[in-house]
Enzyme design. Sequence first.
Site, PDB file in Angstrom:
ATOM      1  N   LYS A 151       1.627   7.943   0.423  1.00 22.96           N
ATOM      2  CA  LYS A 151       2.014   7.983   1.829  1.00 22.96           C
ATOM      3  C   LYS A 151       3.394   8.606   1.975  1.00 22.96           C
ATOM      4  CE  LYS A 151      -0.356   3.752   3.381  1.00 22.96           C
ATOM      5  NZ  LYS A 151      -1.231   4.371   4.382  1.00 22.96           N
ATOM      6  N   ARG A 169     -11.092  -0.464   1.945  1.00 25.40           N
ATOM      7  CA  ARG A 169     -12.559  -0.555   1.887  1.00 25.40           C
ATOM      8  C   ARG A 169     -13.051  -0.707   0.452  1.00 25.40           C
ATOM      9  NH1 ARG A 169     -12.975   5.125   4.946  1.00 25.40           N
ATOM     10  NH2 ARG A 169     -10.933   4.412   5.629  1.00 25.40           N
ATOM     11  N   ASP A 176      -5.739   6.438  -0.732  1.00 29.26           N
ATOM     12  CA  ASP A 176      -5.125   5.650   0.339  1.00 29.26           C
ATOM     13  C   ASP A 176      -6.183   4.925   1.183  1.00 29.26           C
ATOM     14  OD1 ASP A 176      -3.111   4.567   1.841  1.00 29.26           O
ATOM     15  OD2 ASP A 176      -2.656   6.404   2.965  1.00 29.26           O
ATOM     16  N   ASP A 192       0.161  -5.076   4.645  1.00 26.50           N
ATOM     17  CA  ASP A 192      -1.226  -4.668   4.425  1.00 26.50           C
ATOM     18  C   ASP A 192      -2.079  -5.807   3.848  1.00 26.50           C
ATOM     19  OD1 ASP A 192      -3.034  -2.658   4.912  1.00 26.50           O
ATOM     20  OD2 ASP A 192      -2.791  -1.686   2.956  1.00 26.50           O
ATOM     21  N   GLU A 236      -7.941   2.529   0.339  1.00 28.45           N
ATOM     22  CA  GLU A 236      -8.148   1.520  -0.704  1.00 28.45           C
ATOM     23  C   GLU A 236      -8.696   0.211  -0.166  1.00 28.45           C
ATOM     24  OE1 GLU A 236      -5.415   1.845   0.898  1.00 28.45           O
ATOM     25  OE2 GLU A 236      -4.883  -0.243   1.305  1.00 28.45           O
ATOM     26  N   ASP A 284       0.840  -1.204   0.000  1.00 32.95           N
ATOM     27  CA  ASP A 284       0.000   0.000   0.000  1.00 32.95           C
ATOM     28  C   ASP A 284       0.870   1.247   0.000  1.00 32.95           C
ATOM     29  OD1 ASP A 284      -1.934   1.922   0.268  1.00 32.95           O
ATOM     30  OD2 ASP A 284      -2.500   1.391   2.329  1.00 32.95           O
TER      31      ASP A 284
HETATM   32  N1  BES Z   1      -3.353   0.168   5.230  1.00 31.27           N
HETATM   33  C1  BES Z   1      -3.708   1.457   5.698  1.00 31.27           C
HETATM   34  C2  BES Z   1      -4.012   1.468   7.197  1.00 31.27           C
HETATM   35  C3  BES Z   1      -2.815   1.326   8.084  1.00 31.27           C
HETATM   36  C4  BES Z   1      -1.947   2.384   8.284  1.00 31.27           C
HETATM   37  C5  BES Z   1      -2.610   0.162   8.770  1.00 31.27           C
HETATM   38  C6  BES Z   1      -0.869   2.221   9.140  1.00 31.27           C
HETATM   39  C7  BES Z   1      -1.556   0.010   9.627  1.00 31.27           C
HETATM   40  C8  BES Z   1      -0.667   1.035   9.803  1.00 31.27           C
HETATM   41  C9  BES Z   1      -4.974   1.924   4.969  1.00 31.27           C
HETATM   42  O1  BES Z   1      -5.071   1.542   3.656  1.00 31.27           O
HETATM   43  C10 BES Z   1      -4.932   3.415   4.975  1.00 31.27           C
HETATM   44  O2  BES Z   1      -4.072   3.972   4.376  1.00 31.27           O
HETATM   45  N2  BES Z   1      -5.875   4.017   5.685  1.00 31.27           N
HETATM   46  C11 BES Z   1      -5.939   5.425   5.798  1.00 31.27           C
HETATM   47  C12 BES Z   1      -7.377   5.833   5.672  1.00 31.27           C
HETATM   48  C13 BES Z   1      -7.562   7.316   5.498  1.00 31.27           C
HETATM   49  C14 BES Z   1      -7.028   7.759   4.166  1.00 31.27           C
HETATM   50  C15 BES Z   1      -9.039   7.617   5.615  1.00 31.27           C
HETATM   51  C16 BES Z   1      -5.380   5.808   7.174  1.00 31.27           C
HETATM   52  O3  BES Z   1      -5.610   5.096   8.135  1.00 31.27           O
HETATM   53  O4  BES Z   1      -4.674   6.800   7.232  1.00 31.27           O
HETATM   54 MN    MN Z   2      -4.076   2.891   2.332  1.00 31.11          MN
HETATM   55 ZN    ZN Z   3      -4.105  -0.187   3.150  1.00 30.39          ZN
END
Ligand code: BES
Ligand code: MN
Ligand code: ZN
Length: 502
Positions: A283, A357, A353, A294, A355, A276
Site C-alpha cells: 500500500k 477474503r 492486498d 483491519d 488478503e 495490513d
Molecule cells: N483492509 C483493506 C480494505 C480497506 C482499505 C479498509 C481502506 C478500510 C480502508 C483490504 O484488505 C484491501 O486492501 N482491499 C483492497 C482490495 C483490492 C486489492 C481488490 C482495496 O479495497 O483496495
Molecule cells: Mn489489504
Molecule cells: Zn485488509
Amino acid sequence: MTIEFSVKSGSPEKQRTGCVVLPIAAGRKLPRTTQAFDSANEGIIKQFLKKGDIEGECGDSAWLYPSHDTSLCDRVLLVGVGHERDVKLSDFKSINETAANAIEKSGATEAVSFLATLDARQLTLAQMVKNAVLGVTNATYQFKAYKTDVQESKRPLRKFTIAVARRKDLATAETALEQGLAISAGVAQAKDLANSPPNICNPGYLAEQAKDLETRYRKLKTDILDETELEAMGMGAFVAVSKGSAQPGKLIAMKYTGAARTAQPLVFVGKGVTFDTGGISIKPSNAMDEMKFDMGGAASVFGVIVACAELQLPVNVIGIVAAAENMPDGNASRPGDIVKTLSGQTVEILNTDAEGRLVLCDALSYVDKYKPAYVIDIATLTGACIVALGHLASGMLCNDEKLGEALKTAAKQSDDRIWELPLWDEYGETLKSNFADMANIGDRAAGTITAAIFLSRFAKDYCWAHLDIAGTAWKSGKEKGATGRPVPLLMEWILQQIDEQS
Ligand code: BES
Ligand code: MN
Ligand code: ZN
C-alpha cells in the site's frame, strides 16, 4: 473511571443531586417533565429561556443554577432535543452524548437524567434507556493505556441515573439498562482491541485475549489453532497471508454455550488482520497506520461474545477470529501464486492486498462443522465500500432473504446502520482466472460486491450474511479511533433471534 448507572422513577423537582438533566424542545417548548420542574421552581426555566441561551435544537445545551430555596438539586443541564414527537434514535443517542460531555466538564459527579421521559413517536422506553447508556459510555470512552501523563479529571462523572416517568415502567427499564450495560461493555472491548497498536495487538495477542475471556466467563470456551495446524488442515489461503509475517497466524474459536448443546449456534466470523501493509502488492504509506484497524471485524466478534456472556443469554454463539498479519517478506505470497483452499477450490492470488477474503474464505469453510443456524462475517474488507456508502452505513450482502431482512430491522432498531448491496451472479464474472478456479480480485468496479461474491463461494452450505465495515469500524482525523461498530447491530439481532424462539 467506570460510571455507575441505574434507573428510577420520580419527578425532577424531587431529586437531591448534583445535576438534573432536562429536555428543551424546539421553539423553547417544555416537555412534560421540564414543565413539572419549572412549576415547582417559580418558572425559573421559562424565565431563563427568554434570555435566549438555548433554542431547543438538537445538540444545544445550557446550564442553569436554581436557588436552593426552591430546588433540591445543585444545577440543571438543559439539553435541546428538537421537535419532541419526532426525536429519532440517532438524535436521542447524540443528545445523551451532549449531556455526558457537558457533565464531564462541569463540577457535577452525578446526574439524574429525564431525557428518557420524552414523548417521541419513534422511540420505545427500552430503546431510550438502552441508548442513554450507549450514548453516555460512548461520549466518556477513553483509550489511555499508552499515555504516560494522564491527567485524571478532578470531577469525573461517577453516577448516572436514568429517570422514567412511571413506576410501572421500571421493570422494562431495568432490563433495558442491563442490555445497555452489556452492549456498552462489548463496544468498549471492541474499541480497546482495535485501538491497540499493531506491534502489541498481533495474532498471538488476540489469542491471549480470547484465553483471558475464557477465565472470566464460565460458559465460554476458547480453542486456538496455530499456523502449523492450519496448514496441516489445508487452509492454503489463510496461510498464504500469514506466512509473510514473523507473527504466526491464529484461528481463534470462542464458544459461548447459553442454550442446550444441541441448539444450532449463531456463528460470527471476524477478519482479524492485525496490520495490513498490502503485502508484496504494498500500500502507499499515506495513513497506513490506520491499517491497524483491519482487525475491526475480529474486535466486534470479541465484543459480541463479551456482551452475550455478560447477559448470560440463552443462546449458543460461536465467535471465530481469523487472525493474521499481512506483511511483505521473503516468505510472503507473490502475485501469481496459486493456493488451495480448505474447500478444495484453488485461488490465484493476483493482488496480495486482497488478503481479507483469503483468510476469511478458509474460516468460512471451517465453520461448516458447527452446523450453524446462521453465519455472519464482519470485515474491513474493501475501500470500495467507503466509496459506495461513506462512513454512515456498513455494507451488507447475504444469501438468505430472511436473514437480510432481520439484519435490516436490527440495524434500524439500534441505529447501527447497514445498506444491502446485491449478490448477483453476473458480478462474479470478473473473478475468473486463466490458471485457477478463481482469482482473488475482480474488476475495480463494484469492488465490495465482487469481494462478497468471492466469499459466498465458501458459504454455500448455510444461511450467511457479510458485513463490510471498512467505512464504519473507525474514525480518521482528529477523532481517530475505533467505533465499536457493528456490536450494537449484532446484539440487537441476537436479542431478536432469542425473542423469536421463545
Ligand atoms: N483492509 C483493506 C480494505 C480497506 C482499505 C479498509 C481502506 C478500510 C480502508 C483490504 O484488505 C484491501 O486492501 N482491499 C483492497 C482490495 C483490492 C486489492 C481488490 C482495496 O479495497 O483496495
Ligand atoms: Mn489489504
Ligand atoms: Zn485488509
